[in-house]
Design an enzyme around this catalytic site. Structure first.
Site, PDB file in Angstrom:
ATOM      1  N   GLY A  46       0.837  -1.198   0.000  1.00 27.41           N
ATOM      2  CA  GLY A  46       0.000   0.000   0.000  1.00 27.41           C
ATOM      3  C   GLY A  46       0.864   1.237   0.000  1.00 27.41           C
ATOM      4  CB  CYS A  47       0.213   4.627   1.278  1.00 27.29           C
ATOM      5  SG  CYS A  47       1.040   6.208   1.455  1.00 27.29           S
ATOM      6  CG  PHE A  48       6.003   4.944  -0.355  1.00 24.88           C
ATOM      7  CD1 PHE A  48       5.464   6.161  -0.005  1.00 24.88           C
ATOM      8  CD2 PHE A  48       6.622   4.840  -1.593  1.00 24.88           C
ATOM      9  CE1 PHE A  48       5.540   7.266  -0.842  1.00 24.88           C
ATOM     10  CE2 PHE A  48       6.709   5.938  -2.441  1.00 24.88           C
ATOM     11  CZ  PHE A  48       6.169   7.150  -2.069  1.00 24.88           C
TER      12      PHE A  48
END
EC number: 1.8.4.11
Length: 180
Positions: A12-14
């Site tokens: 997902g979002c880092f």
């Protein structure tokens, strides 16, 4: 100095993955970036369009005498839902896929083992992709340590802070002094 090993994960979002691994004893460096695509030197804008083929990832340099690759994998799986294909919550697209970029045969075998163990916790299949490590491109500087630098931002306080609190509780013995 001990050998430095590298782990590369996308979940997902880092920003969330980055924030969590920065707290782990034995992690020497964390960089947010992009991996697994076909565009040379991709930008965040290209990644967001979803047409570069890259995933948002973190590259983790770690001391295996202090934290093992298997421990990092176990932590990784607590930070996202590995049964969601090409998304994490409202973040949708192949850039948000669950992926482990392995750097050698041992990492591949350990990742396969941990995925099998993780599958026992889910009704739906774990869809985490296993890919050989390839060119890693560091994300723009404002993405590095994003949570620390923007913890009051809405996404950070709503999405990242609760994950970090859960992470802190579960792995407290393996973390640096509390930073939530």
């Amino acid at each position: 100095m001990n050998d430095v090993h590298i782990a590369t994960f996308g979940g997902g979002c880092f920003w969330c993955i980055d924030a969590a691994f920065r707290r782990v004893k034995g992690v020497l460096e964390v960089r947010s970036g992009y991996c697994g695509g076909h565009t040379q030197q991709p930008t965040y804008e290209q990644i967001c369009r979803g047409d570069s083929g890259h995933a948002e990832v973190v590259e983790i340099k770690f001391d295996p005498q202090q934290v093992t690759y298997v421990q990092l994998l176990e932590m990784f799986f607590t930070l996202h839902d590995p049964t969601q294909l090409n998304r994490q919550g409202n973040d949708i697209g192949t850039q948000y896929r669950s992926v482990i970029f392995y750097h050698n045969e041992q990492q591949l075998q350990q990742a396969q083992m941990v995925i099998e163990q993780e599958q026992e916790h889910y009704m739906d299949p774990v869809v985490t992709e296993l890919s050989e490590a390839c060119q890693f491109y560091s994300a723009e500087s404002y993405h590095q340590d994003y949570y620390t630098n923007n913890s009051n931002q809405g996404y950070c306080s709503v999405m990242i802070a609760p994950k970090l609190a859960k992470f802190q509780q579960r792995f407290s013995e393996q973390l640096l002094d509390s930073k939530t």
